[in-house]
Scaffold this motif. Structure first.
Motif, PDB file in Angstrom:
ATOM      1  N   GLN A 146       9.826  52.212  27.435  1.00 13.63           N
ATOM      2  CA  GLN A 146       9.903  52.541  28.853  1.00 13.63           C
ATOM      3  C   GLN A 146      11.324  52.213  29.302  1.00 13.63           C
ATOM      4  O   GLN A 146      12.051  51.514  28.611  1.00 13.63           O
ATOM      5  N   ILE A 147      11.695  52.717  30.440  1.00 13.42           N
ATOM      6  CA  ILE A 147      13.044  52.454  30.937  1.00 13.42           C
ATOM      7  C   ILE A 147      13.130  50.976  31.346  1.00 13.42           C
ATOM      8  O   ILE A 147      12.414  50.518  32.225  1.00 13.42           O
ATOM      9  N   HIS A 148      13.989  50.259  30.649  1.00 14.45           N
ATOM     10  CA  HIS A 148      14.245  48.851  30.947  1.00 14.45           C
ATOM     11  C   HIS A 148      15.745  48.672  31.122  1.00 14.45           C
ATOM     12  O   HIS A 148      16.522  49.327  30.433  1.00 14.45           O
ATOM     13  N   PRO A 149      16.149  47.764  32.001  1.00 12.49           N
ATOM     14  CA  PRO A 149      17.568  47.408  32.031  1.00 12.49           C
ATOM     15  C   PRO A 149      17.950  46.829  30.667  1.00 12.49           C
ATOM     16  O   PRO A 149      17.142  46.153  30.031  1.00 12.49           O
ATOM     17  N   VAL A 150      19.177  47.105  30.227  1.00  9.95           N
ATOM     18  CA  VAL A 150      19.645  46.627  28.927  1.00  9.95           C
ATOM     19  C   VAL A 150      20.648  45.504  29.140  1.00  9.95           C
ATOM     20  O   VAL A 150      21.533  45.583  29.996  1.00  9.95           O
ATOM     21  N   ARG A 151      20.491  44.461  28.339  1.00  6.99           N
ATOM     22  CA  ARG A 151      21.392  43.307  28.353  1.00  6.99           C
ATOM     23  C   ARG A 151      21.887  43.125  26.932  1.00  6.99           C
ATOM     24  O   ARG A 151      21.094  43.143  25.986  1.00  6.99           O
ATOM     25  N   VAL A 152      23.195  42.967  26.744  1.00  4.95           N
ATOM     26  CA  VAL A 152      23.776  42.737  25.426  1.00  4.95           C
ATOM     27  C   VAL A 152      24.371  41.338  25.422  1.00  4.95           C
ATOM     28  O   VAL A 152      25.322  41.054  26.156  1.00  4.95           O
ATOM     29  N   ASP A 153      23.781  40.467  24.610  1.00  2.00           N
ATOM     30  CA  ASP A 153      24.214  39.071  24.527  1.00  2.00           C
ATOM     31  C   ASP A 153      25.207  38.935  23.382  1.00  2.00           C
ATOM     32  O   ASP A 153      24.851  39.041  22.209  1.00  2.00           O
ATOM     33  N   LEU A 154      26.462  38.688  23.733  1.00  2.00           N
ATOM     34  CA  LEU A 154      27.547  38.570  22.754  1.00  2.00           C
ATOM     35  C   LEU A 154      27.912  37.116  22.479  1.00  2.00           C
ATOM     36  O   LEU A 154      28.937  36.841  21.857  1.00  2.00           O
ATOM     37  N   SER A 155      27.057  36.180  22.898  1.00  3.42           N
ATOM     38  CA  SER A 155      27.384  34.760  22.802  1.00  3.42           C
ATOM     39  C   SER A 155      27.658  34.289  21.375  1.00  3.42           C
ATOM     40  O   SER A 155      28.455  33.383  21.157  1.00  3.42           O
ATOM     41  N   SER A 156      26.997  34.911  20.388  1.00 11.01           N
ATOM     42  CA  SER A 156      27.162  34.485  18.998  1.00 11.01           C
ATOM     43  C   SER A 156      28.009  35.458  18.173  1.00 11.01           C
ATOM     44  O   SER A 156      27.994  35.419  16.947  1.00 11.01           O
ATOM     45  N   LYS A 202      34.373  47.645  20.500  1.00  9.54           N
ATOM     46  CA  LYS A 202      34.729  47.632  21.930  1.00  9.54           C
ATOM     47  C   LYS A 202      34.368  48.960  22.575  1.00  9.54           C
ATOM     48  O   LYS A 202      33.883  48.999  23.701  1.00  9.54           O
ATOM     49  N   GLY A 203      34.608  50.053  21.839  1.00 15.37           N
ATOM     50  CA  GLY A 203      34.278  51.377  22.361  1.00 15.37           C
ATOM     51  C   GLY A 203      32.786  51.530  22.607  1.00 15.37           C
ATOM     52  O   GLY A 203      32.365  52.078  23.633  1.00 15.37           O
ATOM     53  N   LEU A 204      31.969  51.034  21.666  1.00 13.48           N
ATOM     54  CA  LEU A 204      30.517  51.108  21.847  1.00 13.48           C
ATOM     55  C   LEU A 204      30.078  50.258  23.032  1.00 13.48           C
ATOM     56  O   LEU A 204      29.275  50.698  23.852  1.00 13.48           O
ATOM     57  N   LEU A 205      30.604  49.055  23.142  1.00 16.16           N
ATOM     58  CA  LEU A 205      30.246  48.204  24.278  1.00 16.16           C
ATOM     59  C   LEU A 205      30.639  48.879  25.593  1.00 16.16           C
ATOM     60  O   LEU A 205      29.904  48.802  26.575  1.00 16.16           O
ATOM     61  N   ASP A 206      31.776  49.555  25.604  1.00 11.02           N
ATOM     62  CA  ASP A 206      32.199  50.283  26.796  1.00 11.02           C
ATOM     63  C   ASP A 206      31.195  51.384  27.129  1.00 11.02           C
ATOM     64  O   ASP A 206      30.804  51.536  28.287  1.00 11.02           O
ATOM     65  N   LYS A 255      34.714  36.880  26.467  1.00 13.98           N
ATOM     66  CA  LYS A 255      34.771  37.059  27.921  1.00 13.98           C
ATOM     67  C   LYS A 255      35.920  37.979  28.302  1.00 13.98           C
ATOM     68  O   LYS A 255      35.771  38.844  29.166  1.00 13.98           O
ATOM     69  N   CYS A 256      37.064  37.843  27.629  1.00 10.40           N
ATOM     70  CA  CYS A 256      38.213  38.714  27.908  1.00 10.40           C
ATOM     71  C   CYS A 256      37.888  40.163  27.566  1.00 10.40           C
ATOM     72  O   CYS A 256      38.261  41.075  28.303  1.00 10.40           O
ATOM     73  N   ILE A 257      37.206  40.379  26.452  1.00  7.86           N
ATOM     74  CA  ILE A 257      36.825  41.732  26.052  1.00  7.86           C
ATOM     75  C   ILE A 257      35.890  42.344  27.093  1.00  7.86           C
ATOM     76  O   ILE A 257      36.080  43.478  27.535  1.00  7.86           O
ATOM     77  N   VAL A 258      34.873  41.578  27.498  1.00  7.38           N
ATOM     78  CA  VAL A 258      33.906  42.073  28.490  1.00  7.38           C
ATOM     79  C   VAL A 258      34.608  42.348  29.816  1.00  7.38           C
ATOM     80  O   VAL A 258      34.386  43.391  30.433  1.00  7.38           O
ATOM     81  N   GLU A 259      35.477  41.444  30.252  1.00  6.62           N
ATOM     82  CA  GLU A 259      36.190  41.661  31.508  1.00  6.62           C
ATOM     83  C   GLU A 259      37.089  42.885  31.427  1.00  6.62           C
ATOM     84  O   GLU A 259      37.190  43.658  32.376  1.00  6.62           O
TER      85      GLU A 259
END
Length: 93
Positions: free
Chosen positions: A40-50, A59-63, A80-84
């Motif tokens: 079903q349609i769910h918001p997606v969260r990508v945890d890059l902590s590890s 980076k292109g895929l995350l974008d 954090k720099c990449i995400v920002e």
């Protein structure tokens, strides 16, 4: 790279561990596209902590994931720099 996908509290979370590089980028995209099309349609969260390294393709895929509404969560200075950078590139575009 280890990719764990779970749905909890109405959010589809991809927890990544290791290096998001090379063939793992395509694997994450396949997991993301498959899960998004079968669930079903769910918001997606990508945890890059590890995540320890992200190459240009990663980076292109995350974008692309961010452009399609995924929330990117990171700890550590590099991630954090990449995400920002991804979030600010949309603001400039």
């Amino acid at each position: 790279m280890k990719i764990t996908m779970q749905i909890a509290a109405g959010v589809m979370t991809f927890e990544l561990e290791g290096k998001l590089a090379g063939p793992w980028v395509k694997e994450l995209e396949l997991c993301w596209r498959t899960a998004a099309s079968t669930q079903q349609i769910h918001p997606v969260r990508v945890d890059l902590s590890s995540v320890t390294f992200i190459d240009e393709e990663g980076k292109g895929l995350l974008d692309r994931m961010y452009q399609e509404g995924a929330k990117l969560v990171a700890t550590g200075c590099l991630n954090k720099c990449i995400v920002e950078g991804i979030m600010h590139s949309e603001e400039r575009g």
